[in-house]
Every structure is written in C-alpha cells, then in structure tokens.
Design a protein around this motif. Structure first.
Motif, mmCIF file in Angstrom:
data_model
loop_
_atom_site.group_PDB
_atom_site.id
_atom_site.type_symbol
_atom_site.label_atom_id
_atom_site.label_comp_id
_atom_site.label_asym_id
_atom_site.label_seq_id
_atom_site.Cartn_x
_atom_site.Cartn_y
_atom_site.Cartn_z
ATOM 1 N N THR B 283 17.434 -2.543 16.387
ATOM 2 C CA THR B 283 17.189 -2.220 17.792
ATOM 3 C C THR B 283 15.751 -1.756 17.971
ATOM 4 O OG1 THR B 283 18.172 -0.077 17.332
ATOM 5 C CG2 THR B 283 19.516 -1.629 18.590
ATOM 6 N N HIS B 284 15.222 -1.094 16.936
ATOM 7 C CA HIS B 284 13.819 -0.676 16.974
ATOM 8 C C HIS B 284 13.144 -1.080 15.677
ATOM 9 C CE1 HIS B 284 14.573 1.548 20.619
ATOM 10 N NE2 HIS B 284 15.659 2.058 20.037
ATOM 11 N N PRO B 285 12.863 -2.399 15.519
ATOM 12 C CA PRO B 285 12.258 -2.821 14.253
ATOM 13 C C PRO B 285 10.861 -2.239 14.113
ATOM 14 C CG PRO B 285 12.323 -4.637 15.817
ATOM 15 C CD PRO B 285 13.006 -3.491 16.471
ATOM 16 N N PRO B 286 10.396 -2.012 12.876
ATOM 17 C CA PRO B 286 9.028 -1.483 12.686
ATOM 18 C C PRO B 286 7.995 -2.493 13.169
ATOM 19 C CG PRO B 286 10.165 -1.896 10.564
ATOM 20 C CD PRO B 286 11.119 -2.254 11.634
ATOM 21 N N PRO B 287 6.861 -2.022 13.666
ATOM 22 C CA PRO B 287 5.837 -2.964 14.126
ATOM 23 C C PRO B 287 5.192 -3.678 12.934
ATOM 24 C CG PRO B 287 4.993 -0.732 14.175
ATOM 25 C CD PRO B 287 6.444 -0.624 13.765
ATOM 26 N N GLY B 288 4.475 -4.759 13.246
ATOM 27 C CA GLY B 288 3.810 -5.513 12.191
ATOM 28 C C GLY B 288 4.834 -6.182 11.300
ATOM 29 N N CYS B 289 4.528 -6.177 9.991
ATOM 30 C CA CYS B 289 5.480 -6.745 9.052
ATOM 31 C C CYS B 289 6.660 -5.810 8.964
ATOM 32 C CB CYS B 289 4.832 -6.893 7.677
ATOM 33 S SG CYS B 289 6.036 -7.367 6.408
ATOM 34 N N ARG B 290 7.893 -6.383 9.142
ATOM 35 C CA ARG B 290 9.061 -5.523 9.200
ATOM 36 C C ARG B 290 9.406 -4.906 7.848
ATOM 37 N NH1 ARG B 290 13.208 -8.592 13.371
ATOM 38 N NH2 ARG B 290 12.009 -8.104 15.254
ATOM 39 N N PHE B 291 8.784 -5.428 6.789
ATOM 40 C CA PHE B 291 9.060 -4.894 5.458
ATOM 41 C C PHE B 291 8.120 -3.756 5.068
ATOM 42 C CE2 PHE B 291 8.876 -5.374 0.678
ATOM 43 C CZ PHE B 291 10.168 -4.922 0.448
ATOM 44 N N HIS B 292 7.076 -3.539 5.875
ATOM 45 C CA HIS B 292 6.015 -2.660 5.396
ATOM 46 C C HIS B 292 6.487 -1.250 5.042
ATOM 47 C CE1 HIS B 292 5.431 -1.061 9.574
ATOM 48 N NE2 HIS B 292 5.070 0.007 8.897
ATOM 49 N N PRO B 293 7.466 -0.638 5.718
ATOM 50 C CA PRO B 293 7.825 0.720 5.319
ATOM 51 C C PRO B 293 8.394 0.805 3.903
ATOM 52 C CG PRO B 293 8.708 0.202 7.506
ATOM 53 C CD PRO B 293 8.206 -1.082 6.903
ATOM 54 N N ARG B 294 8.895 -0.315 3.390
ATOM 55 C CA ARG B 294 9.501 -0.276 2.064
ATOM 56 C C ARG B 294 8.602 -0.967 1.027
ATOM 57 N NH1 ARG B 294 15.376 -2.821 2.708
ATOM 58 N NH2 ARG B 294 15.860 -1.681 0.780
ATOM 59 N N CYS B 295 7.469 -1.491 1.459
ATOM 60 C CA CYS B 295 6.703 -2.390 0.607
ATOM 61 C C CYS B 295 5.877 -1.603 -0.401
ATOM 62 C CB CYS B 295 5.782 -3.256 1.467
ATOM 63 S SG CYS B 295 4.892 -4.491 0.501
ATOM 64 N N PRO B 296 6.013 -1.937 -1.681
ATOM 65 C CA PRO B 296 5.201 -1.241 -2.696
ATOM 66 C C PRO B 296 3.719 -1.612 -2.608
ATOM 67 C CG PRO B 296 6.527 -2.984 -3.703
ATOM 68 C CD PRO B 296 6.929 -2.918 -2.265
ATOM 69 N N GLU B 297 3.429 -2.744 -1.937
ATOM 70 C CA GLU B 297 2.029 -3.181 -1.892
ATOM 71 C C GLU B 297 1.498 -3.120 -0.475
ATOM 72 O OE1 GLU B 297 1.391 -6.781 -4.374
ATOM 73 O OE2 GLU B 297 3.554 -6.553 -4.763
ATOM 74 N N VAL B 298 1.947 -2.154 0.271
ATOM 75 C CA VAL B 298 1.611 -2.107 1.688
ATOM 76 C C VAL B 298 0.125 -1.879 1.906
ATOM 77 C CG1 VAL B 298 2.160 0.353 1.875
ATOM 78 C CG2 VAL B 298 2.300 -1.112 3.928
ATOM 79 N N MET B 299 -0.416 -2.524 2.965
ATOM 80 C CA MET B 299 -1.829 -2.378 3.333
ATOM 81 C C MET B 299 -1.879 -1.852 4.760
ATOM 82 S SD MET B 299 -3.168 -6.004 1.850
ATOM 83 C CE MET B 299 -1.993 -6.941 2.700
ATOM 84 N N PRO B 300 -3.020 -1.324 5.178
ATOM 85 C CA PRO B 300 -3.087 -0.783 6.546
ATOM 86 C C PRO B 300 -2.716 -1.818 7.613
ATOM 87 C CG PRO B 300 -5.036 -0.172 5.298
ATOM 88 C CD PRO B 300 -4.249 -1.078 4.418
ATOM 89 N N ILE B 301 -3.144 -3.058 7.386
ATOM 90 C CA ILE B 301 -2.935 -4.088 8.410
ATOM 91 C C ILE B 301 -1.453 -4.374 8.640
ATOM 92 C CG2 ILE B 301 -3.134 -5.975 6.717
ATOM 93 C CD1 ILE B 301 -4.335 -7.643 8.978
ATOM 94 N N CYS B 302 -0.658 -4.147 7.590
ATOM 95 C CA CYS B 302 0.761 -4.536 7.630
ATOM 96 C C CYS B 302 1.512 -3.885 8.782
ATOM 97 C CB CYS B 302 1.442 -4.177 6.315
ATOM 98 S SG CYS B 302 0.789 -5.111 4.931
ATOM 99 N N SER B 303 1.141 -2.656 9.123
ATOM 100 C CA SER B 303 1.888 -1.993 10.192
ATOM 101 C C SER B 303 1.341 -2.359 11.572
ATOM 102 C CB SER B 303 1.832 -0.477 9.982
ATOM 103 O OG SER B 303 0.493 -0.074 9.880
ATOM 104 N N ASN B 304 0.200 -3.032 11.626
ATOM 105 C CA ASN B 304 -0.386 -3.349 12.932
ATOM 106 C C ASN B 304 -0.166 -4.786 13.366
ATOM 107 O OD1 ASN B 304 -1.402 -0.781 13.033
ATOM 108 N ND2 ASN B 304 -3.279 -1.356 11.961
ATOM 109 N N HIS B 305 -0.182 -5.671 12.414
ATOM 110 C CA HIS B 305 -0.108 -7.087 12.770
ATOM 111 C C HIS B 305 1.013 -7.773 12.029
ATOM 112 C CE1 HIS B 305 -3.782 -7.014 15.125
ATOM 113 N NE2 HIS B 305 -4.252 -6.169 14.193
#
Lengths: 367, 338, 521
Positions: B283-305
């Motif tokens: 109902t409220h998916p995370p912004p950007g890549c939907r996997f980013h909150p759990r991603c071990p290789e997350v980058m700043p851009i992942c939550s924005n785009h």
C-alpha cells in the motif's frame, strides 16, 4: 386387516421413505450404509421419546376432557362413566402402556366431540388437504427462494440484492395469517381474480369423484379439468401465503451460500476455463449451495406445519391445522393428541430423510 | 536449448495492477514488461505477496472487477486487456488455461471428473455432443495416466496427484497456447511432485505449449524452466535464461534468494543466508527501487530513482542501478561480460 | 437459453390457466345459492341433534310435528295439521296431514315419527334429557295419528314438538339401537330439500325434494350449498368477493359494520338471537342478599354499554324473554328505570350495612374471547357503572372459556356473564331454565321461590294463551323484583347477501332460515 385411509397414507409414505432409504443403502458406499443404519436406528428412540412426551404433556396441561365434554350439567355418575370409558381411572403408567399399544396398532382413539369418530378416520380426511397445501408451498418457497437468492448473490450489493434481502426479512417476519388476509383483500377483493377460502368451487366439487382427497390429484386422475382448474385456483392464495413466509429463509441461505461458493477456487478455475458467469452462479455455485439448503428443508418442515395451521385457518382450508385449531377449541384431547402425534412423527421422518438425502447427494460428507 | 529465434507468444508491456482495498490502493504489479515465447517454460519466482499470482491472473483477466489494470497484454497480436466479455470467455481456456495451486478446491466437489472436461469443451464448442466430447477426452485422459474407470468419480474420490492430472487435462483439453501453472505443485508431496514435473516436461514437448510456472520454489524452476523471472514487490528484478541467472545472478535480491536455498550437500560450516528485513507493504511501497531498504549494496540513488529492467547480456535482464547509468549516480556502472 | 424460454412460457401458461379457470363462467343451468356459515355440523341424527346449526339443516330437509310459521316465532302446523290434548293434559294426539312424501316418492306414515321419538327416548343422545323430561311414551294408532303421553302436563307442548326430535325418519335409515351422527348418505325427510352430498369440514349440498308438498316459488333456488368457514373475516371477504351469495351465522360486529358500507351487499337484521345476562350466584355472599342484587340492577346502564362498546349493533334487554315472544316486555325498566340510579342503589346498600368504609366487594368474572373480544370492554364499562358509588368495589376477573363456563355454572363465582339461546320457541324456555328452582341450580343461579315455581309450573301446563301470558307477566315482574339474573342485551343476528344473485331471504325471530324462501334474481 382393515386399512384406514390414514394408515394407508402413513404406510404409503413410510413405504416410499423406506424405498428411498433402501435405494440409498444399496447405491451408497460402505460409509454411507453404516451412516444410514445408525441414523435409522437413532430415529427409533427419538420417535419413542416424542410419543412419550406427547402423552405426558397432554396429561399435565390444564383442563379436563370429561368436564369439557359433559359440560356443567353432567352428573357425577356420567362423569365417572366417561372417565372409565376414557381409561382415565387407570394408574398413569397403565394408561401409558395402553396408549403405546394403541399407537403401534395405528389406533389414535376416538374423537370426544362431533360423533366420536375414530381419530384415524378424521385425520385421513384432513391430511390430504394439508399435503395438497404444503407441498406446492414448499416447492414454491424453495424454488423461488433458492433462485432469487442466487440472483441476489450474483448481483451482490446492487439494488436488486438489497431489494431481495429486504423482501426476505419482511417475508420472514410477516405473520402468515396477516399476509393471508392481505392476499385475500388484494387478489380476492381488489383484483377479484382468486377465491377467498376453501379448496374448490362448491358447485364443481359436487361432480368431483374423490379418491385420494388430494383434489388436484383426483381431478387429474379422473380427467376432470374444470375441477383441476378450480382446485389450482383455490390453491393459489393459500400456497402463496404459506410459501412467502418460508421463502425468506431459503432466499437468505441460498444467497449467503452462493456468495460463499462464488469465491471458491473451483469458480475461479471455471472462470479460467471460460465458463459463463451465469452458469458459474446457477450451476456450479448453486449446486454446492444446495447441499445445506436440503438440510434446511428438513428443518423448515416444522415451520411449514406451523404455518399451515395458520394458513388453513385464514383460508378455511380443511386440513390438519384447521382440525387442530377446531379441536383445541372444543377441548377434544384425543384429537389434539392425534394431530400432534402425526405432526411430530412426520417431522421425525422428514428429518431422517433429509439427513440421508444430504449424505447421499453430498459426495464429501463424512459419516 | 535456449533459442533466440523463438517467436513471441505474449508481450506484456507496462503492466500495472492496483487492488482497491480499505487501506488504499495496493500496487501489486508495477510497470512490468516481458515476453513469453512459444514453447518455452518460464518460471516466475518470488516471495509470497510479491505479485506473481496477480501477474498470472492479470494475463487471463481473472482479477476482481474493481481492480485497476493498465498496460498491454498482447496475445497473438490482440490486447487481452481490451477484450469484451465474450471475447474473454472464448479466450480463456481455449488460448490460455490455468492450473491452480490446490486441485482439491479447484474442482467442483459435486461435479464428476468427466463432466468437468465435457463442460469445458461444450463451453467453447456449444455444438459438440456429449458423446463426441467424451471420445475426444479419452485419449488425453489416458495420456495423462488417469484410469478410465476413475473418470466418472467425484474429485474427492481421487488422490492428490490424480487430481492434479485432472487439472492438467482440464488445462490441455482445448489445446491452448499457454498454460499458467500457479503454484501447481505446492500441494503435492516431493515424490509426486517429481513425477509431475517429468510429465509437465513431456507434455510441453508433445503439445508444443508454453508454460508460465508461478512458484516460490526456486529449485523447481531450476529443474523445469528454460527461463526465470524473479519478482520482487510487484516488479521483475531479474529475467534471463536459467543457466545465466543461476550461474551469475546479478540483482542483489536474486543473489540473496539463491543463497537462501538449502542444498542437500549442506554441511555444518555452510550457513544459509538470511535476507534482512521484510518485503514492503505494497500500500505504501518504498520510493525508488523497492528493494533498496533490504539491499546489501544500496546506493544513494536507489531510494530516489526507479531503475528499469534492461538487458545486460543477450540472455539476461536486470532491474538494478548497479548495472545502469544515471546522472545522479556516483558509483561506476558494472559491465557484465557476455 | 432455449430451455429458459420454455420454462418461462410454461409458467406463463400455468398462470394463465389458473386465472382463466377462475374467470371462466360456470355453465350453470341449476340456480345455485351458496350460503357461508362459521358454524359446524355436530350431528345429523334427528334423535340426537341439539344444536342450532344441525337443526337448521334438519328443518330444511324435514318437517317436525309442528313448525314455525315462516317469518315469526309462532308455531303452526307441521306434518301435523291439528292436535288435541286429553282432559288431564297428559296425552296429546296429533293428526298428520296428507301428501307428505320423501324424495324417493314414498308416503310419510305416523310410524316414521314414532321411530325418531323412541330413539331419542331410548338412546343417550344430546336431546335425550330434554325429551325424557317431557315425554313418557309415544304410539301410532294408525298411519295418520301420533299419540304422545307426557310426564307432566305442558301447555306449551305444541311448541316443544317443533324440535327436531319429532321429525319423521324412513324405516332403515337410522338403526334403532345406535345413534348415527354422520349418516353415510346424508339425511332425507319430507321437507323441501334433500341432502345429496356433504362433507362436514367443507360443504353440504341440498337439492330440491321433487315431492315436497308445499312446492317452490318461481325464484326459489334449485340447489343450496352450505359452505363452512373458519372465521367471520374470511366469510365476510368471501361474500364481498362473490365466492358465496349469503353470509350467515356468525358475522362479527366489525364484519357486519364493514359489509354494510359496501355497495351490492344487503345487510339484514334478523328478528332473533341470543340473550346475554349476568349470573348472580345466590348461593354465595354477597349475592344472596336481595338488596345487593337490586342495587346492581339500579346501577346498570345498558344503553351506555350498547352504545359505547357495541356501537348500537345490539339491543338492550330488560327481561330474559326477547321481543317477539309471548309476554315479552321491559320489566326491569318498570322496576329500576332505564338508566343508572345511583342514589336508590346506595339506599339499598346502606340498608344492608355497607358503607364507604365497608364497601360491597365482589369478584366479577367474564370470558376473554368466547363472546367476542369486546367482552373485556363491556366489563370495564360495567365496573365503572357499579363503582359509580363508593359503596361498591368490583374486582374484575377473567378465565378462559372451558374452565370459566364450568365454574360459572357450578357455584364457584359470585357473579359472571353468560348467553342463552332457546331450545324451542316459547317464553317458558326463557324463564324456567333460570328461575325454576331445580333448573336454576344447574345454571349456577341457585334461585328458589315457591311463588315463582308455582307461576312457572302453572303456566307450563296451561294451554290457554291468554292465561299463560298473564302468568308469564307475573313471573317476569317477580323475576325483576328478585333479580334472579340481570338481563343485559340481546344480540341480533345479521345476514348479508349479494344483491347480484339474491333478492331476499326470510329469517324470523326464531332464527329459522328457510332456504326454499330465498328469492333469487
């Protein structure tokens, strides 16, 4: 042995029931067989308890058959004579054993009023009228109730659904005698298309050769089409009134069950195979929803009889219910006891039958 | 095995499915595009609630009427999403059929097996007589190993494996081009499942039908499928041939998923990977890549785009910023060797 | 799809058939009149029947020794054209007239009458007690003569033999040693009608007796069907709807009021009906005190009850004998005035020692339903009327009918409410029952007065009408003075018929409905 018409009807219907049970027994799986056996065996103590309860209830309710028959002018000697005649001087257990013995021989005693005829004879005149009224009423109620319930389920939360639900609540809560009166006024007086009371036109009645005393059947058997028309015409309002009262329950149950069935996987699977929505509702969902409805038919049978009492009174329909009302008024204890006994036994037999039918038609039932 | 020359059977483009619930719209499938080829087995895997079942149903438009569906599902050149009710009925069963998770509840309990089959034929070919329909199904039923004498039974009288065969026969009876098997083996025990898989393979070969296998069981896909699509939170994370994806998983989610599968050779020192966090509430998916909150290789851009599903090799597509360029991105983009 | 259409068409056809069957005019050349009643048949045995409806059917099928003159409560010739009494008054000889024939053509003979009466004497039917009380023996010296010996002289014996137990029965119809309540083939007699078919629960079909001595009027019906209804409501709807032509007993007050407003229906008030009265149990305190009984008679305002509760559908009653009978009058008005007289009542009560501090308190019982649901309202008004003086404290009580009627007539209540309808149309039947000391006990009244007994016995054995009238006048004055019971009102019966089919009906004060006198359109 001399077989009275009532014994004929009783034995006949018991025979049909038995045939069905045997049929189910032979066709059924071993599980079903043992279930049928258990269920039949369990019915016997139930019937026995019913018969016993009726006996004792009839003896504890206030009122005294002797006084009610002889009235205030009866002398003590007459009272004593009558008490002796009715066996009221025996100890209660002796009375009870005698009563059981008579029931086994299908002897329900003789009426205390109106010519002291054997109750069995009187009931056998009245039972066909009740059968003629209740069967069409049940058929209409089940047919209309189930189909409109499915229709409401198909159009769930639309106007027609709300309308039908409102109708079912209204139909369920309307007293049948009031509804009967309204129907009499609307169809009998206002539109003047239906007779108010009775089973058949009195003039046509004269030429009708009565065999079963189920008039539509008699008319059919003798090819008396005018009588058939008149009997159906007279059946119209009472069966409609009685059916309406029963319809509500079937409508609600059918709607709920169809709605529940419609979310089942096999409906989605059917839809995925391209089956029409209407077919899914009326064939697939409804055929599954029908199973609990069969049980309900058995349960509603007692409601049907209760409704028949009031319907028969409203429409002067000379069946068992009207007979019961008349004889309660005249304090004819043996007659009342006889009617209650027949009602109770038929409810017991019907519930046995519906249980077996249920087990028979639902392939999944666990015994 | 894999053949790039295969013809496309279904083109799914920009598919969005939104359920309406009391808590607000649920974005069960979000902007998904992929193809299903003729004659292939495509495995669609993901955790429960990732939208894979919704996807399968969306292809047949079996979703509740109140659901929003956007995009295109082009089947043989026609968009399924624009079909009328009549077209849809004709399409269902005859062109695509579906095998459901629980064969017990997916068969009408008060309908005999043969009746299910005959009805399915008559729905699409109303002029077929019952006897003709029965003779038509005879071969199919035998082929599927259902005993002739069981065909007049009620569903509850059959074993689980037998019921699943019935479901397959129902799926095949009209020679559809695509079968969607939605968790079709979940209810079977392992041995029956193995047999079932073999049969599914053979059927594919015999009938030349495409199969979309929807499952959470990645091992099953490895065994059965030609290609695999990994779904996460309503989106395809990675899509490619079995070999490339299993040999070289690219998306961090795929990597995690593969590491979390137990192997029979597991010894004490080897510890199963546990992916941190929970799948998002759609109902409220995370912004950007939907996997980013759990991603071990997350980058700043992942939550924005939001990244796109793009080819990284000819046989593999991935939906991850690690492999895609973006002006705001500071890490280098990983190039994958073909 | 096709199947659905078929089902639809089939159901439409069935509905159409049913509706058409109802609308199709019956091809009818026999003029049939259908009469609805809410009564029921108790017995069709002439030697047993003792109920109004049974008698009505019998009177239309058969003729007793003496019979009512149509439209009146007077008794004239029946099958007997003349009669005389012996000098000692103990033996009556009836001479049968010629020409009475049964439907099968056979002639009436005196032995046919003897047969019925002897069965009534010998068998324990409902009428047995009554017959036994009057008749000692009967014989037929020849085919045209019947001689009856009495137990005691009765001046009103010609009235008494108008009861159904003197109707002739052909040989072989009823067995000598057994009552037959519902004869297989119905009943026949020398009257205008023969019963061709009957079902006690549904209907009785009467057709003309082709040999009926007096013949039929030009517009008399060819066939009469009595239809049995369960309640007045459906019967009233049926006459409105045209299912029946005539609605007869018992139409309730609300039904007659409603039907009176409907065009096409005629509501006729008949001359006769039952009386309602208060039983004051003189075997118990405080009703054993004549002052108390007189005080209650002063306090009762019948008009208020009639107007307020029954809305004028019944008539107030000022003696036990209803209007139309010999010596009927307004004796309670003469003695106590028409309305309430509180001060006279208070004087009497104070004389008996009652005061504001020591009021007269008693239980007043009524049945909640048997006499119509308005009984409760009657008694609320009655309570107000009695309690118009602070010297009286009424305690209203009700009890369901079965228990009630037993208690009311068996010395269990102080005061209660009952109705009465005559057995034979004579003043004696309205007075003896209540005031004759032996009979009074049976009615729960316990009145005993030698003067009264003398008056009633003398009047009973007297055959000169003028002397009887004056004796009954005296008896009723004494009745009012002693307040044996308090007559309250007189419920007139109504009959409703459809103008479309019926021009007129004839029902006299004796409530005899002669079906052959119905004039059809």
């Amino acid at each position: 042995m001399n077989i009275s018409p009532l014994s004929g009807i009783c034995l006949g219907s018991l025979g049909i029931a038995l045939l069905f049970i045997i049929f189910a027994f032979l066709r059924g799986s071993p599980g079903l067989r043992s279930y049928i056996l258990t269920r039949v065996v369990l019915t016997l103590p139930m019937v026995f308890i019913l018969v016993t309860v009726i006996f004792f209830i009839m003896r504890v309710i206030p009122g005294d058959p002797v006084t009610s028959q002889l009235g205030p002018r009866g002398t003590e000697a007459q009272r004593e004579h009558m008490r002796e005649q009715l066996g009221l001087n025996d100890p209660i257990m002796v009375q009870y054993v005698k009563y059981l013995g008579k029931i086994v021989r299908l002897d329900l005693g003789t009426a205390l009023v109106l010519g002291n005829r054997p109750i069995v004879d009187e009931l056998s005149e009245r039972l066909p009228a009740t059968i003629e009224l209740t069967i069409p009423a049940m058929v209409i109620a089940v047919g209309f109730g189930v189909l409109s319930g499915a229709y409401a389920a198909q159009h769930r939360k639309k106007g027609v659904d709300y309308g039908l639900r409102l109708f079912s609540i209204a139909a369920y809560s309307i007293p049948v005698f009031w509804l009967g009166l309204i129907l009499q006024v609307v169809f009998g007086i206002g539109l003047n298309i239906a007779p108010i009371a009775g089973r058949i036109d009195p003039v046509i009645n004269i030429d009708l050769n009565r065999m079963t005393n189920i008039l539509t059947l008699d008319a059919l058997l003798t090819g008396n089409w005018r009588a058939l028309g008149s009997a159906l015409h007279h059946l119209f309002l009472p069966s409609l009134a009685l059916a309406t009262v029963l319809t509500g329950v079937f409508l609600r149950l059918s709607r709920i069950n169809v709605i529940e069935s419609l979310v089942e996987d096999y409906i989605t699977a059917g839809r995925a195979r391209g089956i029409r929505e209407r077919v899914l509702v009326y064939r697939h969902a409804l055929s599954n929803a029908l199973i609990p409805i069969v049980t309900l038919i058995g349960l509603q049978f007692s409601v049907l009889l209760a409704g028949a009492i009031l319907t028969e009174t409203t429409f002067s329909w000379p069946g068992m219910g009207l007979y019961l009302v008349e004889r309660i008024g005249q304090r004819d204890y043996t007659a009342v006891q006889g009617v209650i006994l027949v009602f109770a036994l038929s409810v017991a037999v019907i519930s046995l039958l519906t249980d077996i039918i249920y087990a028979f038609i639902d392939p999944r039932v666990r015994y | 095995m894999m053949d790039n020359e295969k013809e496309v059977l279904v083109e799914i483009r920009d598919l969005d499915v939104r359920y309406k619930t009391r808590l607000g719209p649920v974005s069960a499938v979000d902007d998904v595009s992929f193809d299903i080829f003729q004659g292939e087995i495509l495995g669609l895997v993901g955790e429960s609630g990732c939208g894979k079942s919704t996807m399968g149903k969306a292809l047949m438009r079996l979703l509740p009427p109140a659901t929003d569906i956007h995009g295109k599902v082009i089947f043989d050149g026609a968009d399924v999403l624009t079909f009328s009710e009549d077209q849809l009925r004709d399409f269902r069963g005859r062109r695509i059929s579906m095998i459901f998770q629980d064969p017990m509840t997916s068969l009408n309990p008060v309908q005999r097996i043969d009746n299910h089959l005959v009805e399915t034929i008559q729905v699409h070919e109303p002029d077929t007589k019952e006897t003709d329909a029965l003779s038509r199904i005879r071969g199919l039923v035998e082929r599927l190993g259902i005993q002739k004498e069981r065909i007049e039974d009620f569903p509850h009288q059959l074993s689980g494996g037998m019921r699943q065969r019935v479901m397959i026969s129902l799926g095949l009876v009209l020679n559809p081009s695509l079968i969607i098997a939605d968790e079709a083996t979940t209810s079977l025990d392992v041995i029956v499942e193995a047999k079932f898989l073999d049969e599914l393979r053979e059927i594919l070969d015999e009938f030349g039908v495409s199969i979309l296998v929807i499952t959470h069981n990645i091992a099953l896909v490895a065994e059965l499928a030609d290609r695999i699509a990994v779904m996460y939170a309503g989106r395809i994370a990675e899509l490619g041939s079995i070999y490339s994806v299993f040999d070289n998983p690219l998306h961090p989610y795929t990597k995690g998923l593969l590491q979390s599968v137990p192997s029979i050779k597991l010894d004490e020192r080897e510890v199963l990977y546990k992916m941190p966090g929970e799948p998002p509430n759609l109902t409220h998916p995370p912004p950007g890549c939907r996997f980013h909150p759990r991603c071990p290789e997350v980058m700043p851009i992942c939550s924005n785009h939001t990244p796109s599903l793009l080819h990284v090799t000819s046989k593999q597509m991935v939906n991850c910023w690690l492999y895609q360029d973006h002006p705001e991105k500071d890490q280098p983009t990983i190039e994958v060797a073909t | 799809m096709k199947r659905h259409k078929l089902v639809l068409i089939a159901s439409l056809l069935v509905i159409a058939a049913v509706v058409l069957a109802g609308c199709a005019p019956a091809e009818e050349e026999v003029k049939t009149v259908i009469i609805g009643v809410t009564d029921e048949i108790s017995s069709l045995d002439f030697s047993d029947a003792y109920s109004t409806h049974d008698w009505e059917l019998m009177r239309n099928v058969n003729v007793p020794l003496t019979d009512y003159i149509p439209g009146s409560a007077e008794v004239g010739p029946g099958i007997a054209e003349s009669w005389e009494v012996s000098a000692d008054g103990m033996s009556w000889t009836f001479h049968l007239s010629d020409g009475w024939k049964y439907p099968d053509g056979s002639e009436l003979v005196a032995a046919d009458v003897v047969r019925t009466v002897e069965r009534a004497l010998a068998l324990d039917g409902d009428i047995h007690g009554v017959v036994e009380g009057y008749i000692a023996g009967i014989e037929a010296p020849d085919d045209r003569t019947v001689v009856i010996d009495l137990v005691n002289p009765r001046g009103d014996f010609p009235q008494i033999v108008s009861m159904a137990f003197t109707m002739p029965a052909q040989e072989g119809v009823f067995p000598a040693d057994e009552l037959v309540f519902f004869p297989e083939e119905g009943i026949v007699g020398v009257g205008p009608w023969q019963m061709v078919d009957y079902d006690p629960a549904e209907q009785v079909v009467l057709e003309r007796n082709p040999n009926y001595k007096k013949g039929f009027g030009p517009d008399a019906p060819d066939r009469v069907i009595i239809r049995y209804f369960e309640d007045a409501t459906s019967m009233s709807l049926a006459v409105e709807n045209g299912d029946i032509d005539i609605a007869w007993r018992f139409l309730g007050i609300p039904e007659t009021q409603r039907l009176a407003g409907i065009p096409g229906l005629s509501v006729i008030t008949t001359g006769g009906g039952g009386i309602r009265y208060l039983v004051l149990n003189e075997n118990r305190e405080p009703m054993s005190d004549k002052n108390v009984r007189q005080a209650l008679a002063y306090l009762l305002d019948r008009d208020e009850i009639v107007d307020r509760v029954m809305q004028g559908t019944v008539d107030p009653l000022y003696t036990m004998v209803p209007p139309g009978f010999m010596a009927a009058g307004e004796y309670f008005i003469d003695r106590y005035g028409a309305g309430a007289d509180v001060s006279s009542a208070e004087d009497l009560l104070r004389a008996s020692g009652y005061s504001e501090d020591n009021p007269l308190a008693f239980d007043l019982w009524y049945p909640p339903e048997h006499y119509g649901t308005h009984a409760a309202q009657i008694f609320q008004v009655l309570e107000q009327q009695f309690e118009a003086t602070p010297l009286i404290q009424v305690n209203l009580q009700s009890q369901e009918w079965g228990t009630y009627v037993k208690a009311c007539t068996a010395d269990e209540y102080q005061a209660c409410y009952l109705g009465w309808f005559f057995d034979y149309p004579d003043t004696s039947n309205y007075l003896d029952v209540f005031a004759e000391s032996a009979m009074s006990d049976d009615m729960g009244i316990f009145y005993a007065s030698e003067t009264m007994d003398d008056l009633l016995h003398t009047a009973g054995s007297e055959s000169d009408p003028a002397v009887r009238e004056s004796l009954y006048t005296d008896a009723q004055e004494l009745y009012a003075e002693d307040v044996v019971t308090i007559p309250m009102h007189f419920e007139v019966e109504k009959v409703v018929f459809r103008d479309e089919t019926v021009s007129s009906v004839s029902i006299g004060p004796a409530l005899i409905f002669d079906y052959e006198l119905i004039v059809m359109k």
